[in-house]
Scaffold this active site. Structure first.
Site, PDB file in Angstrom:
ATOM      1  N   ARG A  86     105.332  -6.096  48.612  1.00  0.00           N
ATOM      2  CA  ARG A  86     104.121  -7.123  48.886  1.00  0.00           C
ATOM      3  C   ARG A  86     103.106  -6.558  48.246  1.00  0.00           C
ATOM      4  NH1 ARG A  86     104.108  -8.131  55.107  1.00  0.00           N
ATOM      5  NH2 ARG A  86     104.878  -6.164  55.161  1.00  0.00           N
ATOM      6  N   LYS A 184      97.636 -25.494  56.996  1.00  0.00           N
ATOM      7  CA  LYS A 184      96.200 -24.994  57.808  1.00  0.00           C
ATOM      8  C   LYS A 184      95.165 -25.682  57.517  1.00  0.00           C
ATOM      9  CE  LYS A 184      97.604 -19.893  57.808  1.00  0.00           C
ATOM     10  NZ  LYS A 184      97.605 -18.635  57.696  1.00  0.00           N
TER      11      LYS A 184
END
Length: 284
Positions: A86, A184
């Site tokens: 990541r 969202k």
């Protein structure tokens, strides 16, 4: 010869059993000062398969130690969970591309003809840092097949964000069911809501599918929201069950029905094995 790394001992054994190859005996311990000690106690041939996830710094060090033992031999290296993946972008000056650093360090030990395999790595562009042939395997179909065996009521597969939409859609297509993702909506500087983009999940069983569960915070929030919006039961599926700290407690408190994950990391929830996927790649 199959060598299983310290965090992939069971998976290494499963791969060896499928391929009907010998499983090396290895010793993983520490010196009194805490430094890692690794020893491959078995004799090995010129071609060796190493199965070694790297969820911690220590796993990375012991993988490098294994590769040093095997220096000069053709290696099929399988890193089911690739640590530091990541950290593949620079967000501030002076930050390293840690994913690149890990790939370059590992690649330096690999002899001509070696190959590298990962499973659902965070970003496949990381594989470009290897000089040797590198391939990312997809475990999502295995999770989809496991979901298909469950007695679900009008199920829908939902990804927690746009990043996992491809995985959710592929799994849903394989099963012939609906898929969606959580969108969202920011209402203020501190208030954010989440809801499925298109599909009404009321009265339906929902499976949230993602490549990784780390702290469990985002997943717990998604589970709570889906249940508040009328979802019947909420399950969680993931390739890599990192599950740091109190992640499982968070998910259980949020009301998750069950967690389904693969054994790229060997946890209590790792009920779906990627051993067959790895064995198939090695055979081909």
């Amino acid at each position: 010869m199959i060598i299983g790394g310290p965090s992939s001992q069971l998976l290494g054994g499963r791969v060896a059993k499928i391929l009907k190859e010998d499983l090396a005996l290895c010793e993983y311990s520490s010196f009194p000062d805490g430094e890692a000690y690794t020893q491959v106690c078995s004799d090995f041939d010129d071609r060796v398969v190493v199965v070694c996830s790297t969820p911690s710094d220590r796993d990375i060090i012991q993988l490098l130690q294994i590769l040093d033992v095997l220096r000069g031999r053709r290696i099929d290296l399988v890193v089911p969970y690739f640590g530091y993946a990541r950290q593949d972008k620079q967000f501030a000056p002076g930050e390293p591309l840690s994913a690149r650093a890990m790939a370059v360090a590992i690649d330096a030990f690999l002899a001509e003809g070696s190959r590298v395999y990962t499973i659902n790595i965070h970003d496949r562009s990381i594989l470009n840092n290897f000089r040797h042939v590198a391939e990312d395997l997809d475990a999502a179909p295995l999770l989809a097949d496991e979901i298909g065996k469950m007695d679900l009521d009008d199920p829908v597969i939902i990804s927690p964000d746009k990043g996992a939409v491809r995985m959710a859609r592929a799994a849903a297509k394989r099963l012939g069911i609906d898929s969606d993702y959580l969108e969202k909506t920011r209402h203020s500087g501190t208030v954010v809501s989440m809801a499925p983009k298109e599909i009404d999940a009321r009265g339906r069983d929902v499976v949230i599918l993602d490549d990784m569960i780390a702290t469990g915070g985002t997943m717990a929030q998604a589970i709570s929201i889906l249940r508040e919006n009328g979802a019947k039961r909420v399950y969680l599926g993931s390739v890599h069950p990192v599950l740091t700290g109190s992640a499982v407690l968070k998910l259980c408190r949020a009301g998750v029905e069950a967690i389904i994950a693969t054994d790229t990391l060997e946890k209590a929830v790792s009920t779906v094995s990627v051993a067959g996927l790895i064995a198939e790649a090695l055979r081909s």
